[in-house]
Design a protein around this motif. Structure first.
Motif, mmCIF file in Angstrom:
data_model
loop_
_atom_site.group_PDB
_atom_site.id
_atom_site.type_symbol
_atom_site.label_atom_id
_atom_site.label_comp_id
_atom_site.label_asym_id
_atom_site.label_seq_id
_atom_site.Cartn_x
_atom_site.Cartn_y
_atom_site.Cartn_z
ATOM 1 N N ASN A 228 0.798 -1.227 0.000
ATOM 2 C CA ASN A 228 0.000 0.000 0.000
ATOM 3 C C ASN A 228 0.830 1.277 0.000
ATOM 4 O OD1 ASN A 228 -2.525 -1.369 0.064
ATOM 5 N ND2 ASN A 228 -2.282 -1.715 2.262
ATOM 6 N N VAL A 229 2.167 1.144 -0.042
ATOM 7 C CA VAL A 229 3.013 2.349 -0.020
ATOM 8 C C VAL A 229 3.958 2.428 -1.214
ATOM 9 C CG1 VAL A 229 2.892 2.633 2.483
ATOM 10 C CG2 VAL A 229 4.741 1.250 1.485
ATOM 11 N N THR A 230 3.906 1.460 -2.125
ATOM 12 C CA THR A 230 4.770 1.503 -3.303
ATOM 13 C C THR A 230 4.129 0.758 -4.465
ATOM 14 O OG1 THR A 230 7.008 1.081 -4.148
ATOM 15 C CG2 THR A 230 6.095 -0.543 -2.630
ATOM 16 N N LYS A 231 4.386 1.240 -5.688
ATOM 17 C CA LYS A 231 3.895 0.535 -6.871
ATOM 18 C C LYS A 231 4.702 -0.724 -7.136
ATOM 19 C CE LYS A 231 2.201 4.526 -9.538
ATOM 20 N NZ LYS A 231 2.389 5.280 -10.813
ATOM 21 N N HIS A 232 6.016 -0.618 -6.998
ATOM 22 C CA HIS A 232 6.901 -1.731 -7.345
ATOM 23 C C HIS A 232 7.942 -1.949 -6.249
ATOM 24 C CE1 HIS A 232 5.496 -0.134 -11.281
ATOM 25 N NE2 HIS A 232 5.414 -1.414 -11.590
ATOM 26 N N ILE A 233 8.403 -3.177 -6.171
ATOM 27 C CA ILE A 233 9.554 -3.520 -5.340
ATOM 28 C C ILE A 233 10.575 -4.180 -6.257
ATOM 29 C CG2 ILE A 233 10.412 -5.026 -3.498
ATOM 30 C CD1 ILE A 233 7.692 -4.652 -2.131
ATOM 31 N N ILE A 234 11.816 -3.741 -6.153
ATOM 32 C CA ILE A 234 12.925 -4.349 -6.900
ATOM 33 C C ILE A 234 13.840 -4.976 -5.861
ATOM 34 C CG2 ILE A 234 14.749 -3.969 -8.601
ATOM 35 C CD1 ILE A 234 13.404 -1.237 -9.197
ATOM 36 N N ALA A 235 14.029 -6.278 -5.927
ATOM 37 C CA ALA A 235 14.791 -6.926 -4.865
ATOM 38 C C ALA A 235 15.276 -8.297 -5.306
ATOM 39 C CB ALA A 235 13.937 -7.053 -3.602
#
Length: 403
Positions: A228-235
Motif C-alpha cells: 500500500n506504499v509503493t507501486k513496485h519492489i525491486i529486490a
C-alpha cells in the motif's frame, strides 16, 4: 480662523504624497520578503529518488562505492529533471542527507542536514527523515533505494544479544539472523518492514518503487506488507554480493522519467553474469497485483493441503538448515499437486505479480556454497518452512489474508 482653498489643497497634496510613499514602501517590502521566502522554498520536481543507507556496521565502504557510481550516472545521463538525495550513516551516531548536484559535467554533494544519534529503527525517526526529504526536494512522485543487510519478512530479533553473522566469502555476505529487517548486523540497527511501511504512510507518500540492495528482500510476505506504499519492489530473493546493485549500469533506467524495469533487470544480469563471482538474482514485483494473488491463494488453500514429503524436492533459495526461503512458484506447484488447472490460474497471476525477473545459473550462499537454480519465480515464501526462525509466520498479514 480663515483658511484659503489653496492652503487646503496644498495640505491634502502633502498628505497624499506621504500616504503614497508609505504604501509604496509597504508594497516593496512585501515583494522583497515574498521573493526571499520563494528562494527558500525548493522548486517542485517530477521525481525525487531517495537513497537510504542506514548504519549497517560493515557495509559503509561499499556504500561509498555505490554513491560514486550513482554520481557517474548523474554526470553522464542526468536525472531527467528529478533530484537524488542520499542519507548516509557514517557511524552508529552520525548521519547526513545530501543532494547530488551536477553542473557543467561536475558533481558535488550539497549537505542539507546532519543527524546526531538518529534512532534508525523507529517509525517516528524514519518518518521525520522522510519528511525532511519532502521538504528539501518536493516532487510529483518519489522512489526509494535502500542499501543494507536484509532478511525478508521475519521480525527483528527481540533478544539484543542475537546478531547477524556476516561471513564474508568470495566477496559476498551471509544474512543469517532471525529478523525481518533491513539494516545492520545487530538488532538495534535493524528495522521491521512494517515500520518502514508505517513511516512511508505517515508521510503521505506512495513510492514509484522501493529497491532493496540486501539479502532475501524479494519476499512475498515482505512485499505484501509494503503493497500500500509503493507501486513496485525491486529486490533479490537470495543473498546479494557485498557490492550490492550495479548502479552504474542500472542507474539511467532507475532515474528515468518512466523507470524501465525490464532494462533494470537486464543490466543487473549482464553485470553479474560476467562478474568475478557470477551469482545474482533480481525481480520486480508489481504490488498492485498482490491483493488479487492473496484472493487466489485463499481459494487454493481452501482446496489443497501441502504434502510435506515434497519439501525436499522444492527449490531452496537460501543457505539455512532447515530451509527458510523457498521459491514461491515451486511451493504452489507442490501445493496444487496434480490440479493443473489450479496451477495454470496461479501461473497467470504470478506472472502479473512478477513481470520481470532474472537469475544466473546458480546463486551463492556464504554458509551453503553454490546452489543451482532449476525453478525460479523471482519471489520467495517461508510458508512450508520448519525452521524455528519462521515460528511466527502465522502472524504475518499475508498468512492472515490467505487462510
Amino acid at each position: 480662523m480663515f483658511v484659503s482653498y489653496y492652503n487646503i489643497l496644498c495640505l491634502c497634496k502633502r498628505k497624499y504624497q506621504s500616504l503614497a510613499k508609505a504604501f509604496c514602501f509597504l508594497f516593496l517590502s512585501v515583494c522583497f520578503f515574498a521573493a526571499c521566502n520563494g528562494d527558500d522554498k525548493p522548486e517542485r520536481v517530477e521525481r525525487t529518488t531517495f537513497v537510504y543507507f542506514p548504519w549497517t556496521n560493515n557495509l559503509t565502504n561499499y556504500f561509498y562505492d555505490n554513491i560514486f557510481d550513482i554520481e557517474q550516472v548523474i554526470k553522464t545521463s542526468g536525472t531527467n529533471g528529478g533530484k537524488v538525495l542520499v542519507f548516509l550513516a557514517t557511524s552508529a551516531t552520525e548521519a547526513q542527507i545530501f543532494e547530488i548536484v551536477c553542473k557543467d559535467g561536475t558533481t558535488r554533494r550539497s549537505v542539507l542536514k546532519t543527524y546526531t544519534n538518529p534512532q534508525y529503527t523507529t517509525q517516528s525517526v524514519i518518518t521525520s527523515i522522510l519528511n525532511d526529504v519532502k521538504r528539501f526536494a518536493p516532487a510529483e512522485s518519489y522512489a526509494m533505494i535502500i542499501g543494507s543487510h536484509g532478511m525478508g519478512w521475519l521480525p527483528a530479533a527481540a533478544d539484543k544479544s542475537q546478531e547477524l553473522n556476516a561471513a564474508h566469502s568470495r566477496g559476498g555476505y551471509d544474512c543469517s539472523a532471525d529478523s525481518r529487517f533491513f539494516g545492520g548486523l545487530y538488532p538495534e540497527y535493524q528495522t521491521d518492514i512494517s515500520t518502514l511501511a508505517g513511516s512511508i504512510a505517515a508521510c503521505g507518500l506512495f513510492m514509484e518503487y522501493i529497491l532493496f540492495s540486501g539479502c532475501y528482500m524479494s519476499s512475498l510476505e515482505a512485499a505484501y506488507e509494503l503493497r500500500n506504499v509503493t507501486k513496485h519492489i525491486i529486490a533479490s530473493p537470495t543473498e546479494v554480493m557485498a557490492i550490492g546493485m550495479p548502479y552504474r549500469e542500472m542507474g539511467k533506467y532507475l532515474f528515468a522519467e518512466n523507470p524501465d524495469y525490464g532494462a533494470i533487470c537486464k543490466a543487473f544480469y549482464d553485470f553479474y553474469s560476467s562478474y568475478e563471482d557470477p551469482f545474482g538474482t533480481l525481480a520486480v514485483i508489481d504490488c498492485g497485483e498482490l491483493d488479487s494473488l492473496a484472493a487466489l491463494m485463499k481459494k487454493i488453500n481452501g482446496h489443497h493441503r501441502f504434502d510435506s514429503t515434497q519439501q525436499g524436492n522444492m527449490q531452496r533459495m537460501d543457505g539455512y538448515n532447515p530451509v527458510l526461503f523457498y521459491d514461491y512458484g515451486d511451493y504452489v506447484k507442490a501445493l496444487c499437486g496434480q490440479n493443473d488447472d489450479c496451477f495454470a490460474q496461479f501461473t497467470q497471476q504470478i506472472n502479473r505479480v512478477v513481470p520481470y525477473k532474472v537469475h544466473t545459473e546458480s546463486f551463492y550462499s556464504a554458509t551453503y556454497g553454490v546452489v543451482p537454480i532449476k525453478n525460479y519465480s523471482g519471489i520467495t515464501t517461508s510458508e512450508p518452512s520448519t525452521n524455528s526462525k519462521a515460528q511466527t509466520y502465522n502472524q504475518t498479514q499475508w498468512y492472515k489474508d490467505t487462510h
